[in-house]
Enzyme design. Structure first.
Site, PDB file in Angstrom:
ATOM      1  N   LYS A 192      -0.030  -7.824   9.938  1.00 12.40           N
ATOM      2  CA  LYS A 192      -0.484  -8.084   8.564  1.00 12.40           C
ATOM      3  C   LYS A 192       0.086  -9.415   8.066  1.00 12.40           C
ATOM      4  O   LYS A 192      -0.623 -10.238   7.495  1.00 12.40           O
ATOM      5  CB  LYS A 192      -0.042  -6.905   7.674  1.00 12.40           C
ATOM      6  CG  LYS A 192      -0.347  -7.022   6.210  1.00 12.40           C
ATOM      7  CD  LYS A 192       0.838  -7.449   5.360  1.00 12.40           C
ATOM      8  CE  LYS A 192       2.036  -6.556   5.489  1.00 12.40           C
ATOM      9  NZ  LYS A 192       3.159  -6.964   4.643  1.00 12.40           N
ATOM     10  N   LYS A 250       8.055 -16.671   2.192  1.00 11.76           N
ATOM     11  CA  LYS A 250       8.125 -15.511   3.095  1.00 11.76           C
ATOM     12  C   LYS A 250       7.183 -15.693   4.288  1.00 11.76           C
ATOM     13  O   LYS A 250       7.508 -15.323   5.426  1.00 11.76           O
ATOM     14  CB  LYS A 250       7.776 -14.234   2.315  1.00 11.76           C
ATOM     15  CG  LYS A 250       7.628 -12.978   3.151  1.00 11.76           C
ATOM     16  CD  LYS A 250       8.928 -12.477   3.769  1.00 11.76           C
ATOM     17  CE  LYS A 250       8.679 -11.210   4.589  1.00 11.76           C
ATOM     18  NZ  LYS A 250       9.873 -10.751   5.293  1.00 11.76           N
TER      19      LYS A 250
HETATM   20  P1  NAD Z   1       6.551   1.461   4.754  1.00 10.93           P
HETATM   21  O1  NAD Z   1       5.162   1.659   5.248  1.00 10.93           O
HETATM   22  O2  NAD Z   1       7.671   2.121   5.473  1.00 10.93           O
HETATM   23  O3  NAD Z   1       6.651   1.891   3.214  1.00 10.93           O
HETATM   24  C1  NAD Z   1       5.614   1.737   2.280  1.00 10.93           C
HETATM   25  C2  NAD Z   1       5.655   2.918   1.307  1.00 10.93           C
HETATM   26  O4  NAD Z   1       4.636   2.742   0.317  1.00 10.93           O
HETATM   27  C3  NAD Z   1       5.362   4.263   2.000  1.00 10.93           C
HETATM   28  O5  NAD Z   1       6.371   5.193   1.648  1.00 10.93           O
HETATM   29  C4  NAD Z   1       4.004   4.671   1.443  1.00 10.93           C
HETATM   30  O6  NAD Z   1       3.844   6.080   1.343  1.00 10.93           O
HETATM   31  C5  NAD Z   1       4.017   4.003   0.081  1.00 10.93           C
HETATM   32  N1  NAD Z   1       2.696   3.755  -0.486  1.00 10.93           N
HETATM   33  C6  NAD Z   1       1.583   3.304   0.133  1.00 10.93           C
HETATM   34  N2  NAD Z   1       0.578   3.137  -0.761  1.00 10.93           N
HETATM   35  C7  NAD Z   1       1.072   3.504  -1.970  1.00 10.93           C
HETATM   36  C8  NAD Z   1       0.532   3.540  -3.299  1.00 10.93           C
HETATM   37  N3  NAD Z   1      -0.726   3.155  -3.545  1.00 10.93           N
HETATM   38  N4  NAD Z   1       1.339   3.966  -4.310  1.00 10.93           N
HETATM   39  C9  NAD Z   1       2.613   4.347  -4.070  1.00 10.93           C
HETATM   40  N5  NAD Z   1       3.179   4.333  -2.842  1.00 10.93           N
HETATM   41  C10 NAD Z   1       2.421   3.901  -1.808  1.00 10.93           C
HETATM   42  O7  NAD Z   1       6.762  -0.123   4.723  1.00 10.93           O
HETATM   43  P2  NAD Z   1       8.164  -0.912   4.682  1.00 10.93           P
HETATM   44  O8  NAD Z   1       8.621  -1.184   6.067  1.00 10.93           O
HETATM   45  O9  NAD Z   1       9.073  -0.278   3.689  1.00 10.93           O
HETATM   46  O10 NAD Z   1       7.647  -2.328   4.116  1.00 10.93           O
HETATM   47  C11 NAD Z   1       7.263  -2.495   2.751  1.00 10.93           C
HETATM   48  C12 NAD Z   1       6.920  -3.958   2.529  1.00 10.93           C
HETATM   49  O11 NAD Z   1       8.059  -4.773   2.831  1.00 10.93           O
HETATM   50  C13 NAD Z   1       5.769  -4.486   3.419  1.00 10.93           C
HETATM   51  O12 NAD Z   1       5.005  -5.388   2.686  1.00 10.93           O
HETATM   52  C14 NAD Z   1       6.520  -5.150   4.559  1.00 10.93           C
HETATM   53  O13 NAD Z   1       5.735  -6.163   5.164  1.00 10.93           O
HETATM   54  C15 NAD Z   1       7.735  -5.706   3.839  1.00 10.93           C
HETATM   55  N6  NAD Z   1       8.927  -5.885   4.680  1.00 10.93           N
HETATM   56  C16 NAD Z   1       9.276  -4.929   5.611  1.00 10.93           C
HETATM   57  C17 NAD Z   1      10.403  -5.131   6.412  1.00 10.93           C
HETATM   58  C18 NAD Z   1      10.833  -4.134   7.491  1.00 10.93           C
HETATM   59  O14 NAD Z   1      11.664  -4.514   8.335  1.00 10.93           O
HETATM   60  N7  NAD Z   1      10.341  -2.915   7.503  1.00 10.93           N
HETATM   61  C19 NAD Z   1      11.182  -6.292   6.227  1.00 10.93           C
HETATM   62  C20 NAD Z   1      10.827  -7.204   5.248  1.00 10.93           C
HETATM   63  C21 NAD Z   1       9.697  -6.989   4.476  1.00 10.93           C
END
Ligand code: NAD
Length: 306
Positions: free
Chosen positions: A248, A180
């Site tokens: 990040k 990744k």
């Molecule tokens: P996001 O910030 O939209 O969602 C994260 C969720 O986790 C939020 O709803 C938050 O309230 C929750 N959260 C935070 N701390 C928590 C805890 N301790 N316990 C329970 N819930 C908790 O992020 P996202 O865009 O959904 O991305 C999630 C992961 O996937 C990240 O690591 C990101 O790098 C990766 N990712 C994102 C994308 C994208 O396009 N958005 C694509 C590929 C990978």
């Protein structure tokens, strides 16, 4: 929708990506018990048929697999080791199926440590980060790159198939995250290349929409140009994948590269531009907003053509 699946899933982290992935598991036929620190995120999922959980341990309890989709390493460690003391995490409250798949993008070093601690307690961990963005999450067409033991991957695979179409087992725990990080390095440098092409095209007075269409028909075509090009050109900054999440990821890439003495000059340059964007208050904007850095460098603003 992805392939049909059955079983019980504890899903933790219902943000941009997790919400759609959990919805696809429900639509595939799984019973999903969902948890997020934001109550409204849980409510959204229960409206789609999920059960509401009061903690990560409560989400996982009866599950065949617990899936986490959280922002960064500290949040995953908090869920595994327990924020409310050592007895509140998944390490001491594992799912019934003794299987955890973390699908967030986090440090491979942290994954190896957690996987070893969980293994010592008889729990398998698969690191299974994804690529494909919110569109891939919504359409269940994610690319999923998984690290972990072969048997653990085999048990997790039917659940992955409900969320993605390209599913690969790439090695031991941490290997999914290593792949990744390579993916993210390419994405970051590719976004930068598109910004540069649009900045030059704009200065030359070229029609930018046509520029994008022409480039998509040749060897400069890319997912980023296809999906982010339009919003870059129109100056639309809405977030699918936020600037601060990419920062990040670039930090994780650089930490890993430094520890292995691998020079990554391209990554270092684009990281500086992401830092510049965040310094201008754009961390919560989508990645296409990296083009604002080029607006500033050329003293121009987005100028839709046509
Ligand atoms: P996001 O910030 O939209 O969602 C994260 C969720 O986790 C939020 O709803 C938050 O309230 C929750 N959260 C935070 N701390 C928590 C805890 N301790 N316990 C329970 N819930 C908790 O992020 P996202 O865009 O959904 O991305 C999630 C992961 O996937 C990240 O690591 C990101 O790098 C990766 N990712 C994102 C994308 C994208 O396009 N958005 C694509 C590929 C990978």
């Amino acid at each position: 929708m992805g392939r049909k699946a059955e079983g019980r899933v504890g899903f933790i982290g219902l943000g941009t990506m997790g919400r759609e992935m959990a919805r696809n598991l429900i639509e595939a036929g799984c019973i999903v018990r969902a948890y997020d620190v934001r109550r409204e995120a849980i409510d959204e999922l229960t409206a789609l048929g999920a059960e509401a959980a009061s903690s990560p341990a409560d989400a996982a309890r009866d599950a065949d697999i617990a899936i986490t989709m959280l922002p960064d390493t500290p949040q995953v460690e908090e869920v595994v080791y327990g924020a409310g003391g050592p007895k509140s995490g998944l390490l001491t409250n594992p799912p019934r199926g003794r299987l955890i798949a973390d699908m967030s993008t986090i440090s491979p070093v942290a994954v190896r440590r957690m996987a070893a601690d969980l293994k010592a307690a008889g729990i398998d961990m698969v690191d299974a980060p994804v690529s494909g963005g919110p569109i891939g999450a919504k359409n269940a067409t994610l690319s999923i790159m998984a690290g972990g033991e072969t048997d653990a991957f085999a048990r997790a695979k039917p659940f992955f198939e409900a969320m993605g179409t390209t599913i690969n087992h790439v090695g031991a725990p941490g290997a999914g995250q290593a792949v990744k990080l390579c993916n993210q390095l390419i994405c970051g440098i590719n976004i930068q290349a598109i910004c540069e092409a649009i900045a030059l095209g704009r200065a030359c007075g070229v029609d930018l929409r046509q520029l994008r269409e022409v480039l998509l028909g040749g060897s400069a075509a890319s997912w980023m140009l296809d999906k982010l090009g339009p919003s870059m050109i129109e100056g639309e900054t809405g977030a699918g994948f936020r600037i601060d999440l990419m920062l990040k990821d670039l930090r994780l890439v650089q930490e890993q590269a430094l520890s292995l003495a691998v020079p990554l000059p391209g990554t270092a340059l684009v990281t500086s531009q992401y830092l510049e964007a965040r310094a201008h208050g754009e961390g919560a904007h989508g990645n296409q907003a990296l083009f604002r850095v080029y607006d500033r460098m050329t003293n121009q603003s987005a100028q839709p053509t046509g």
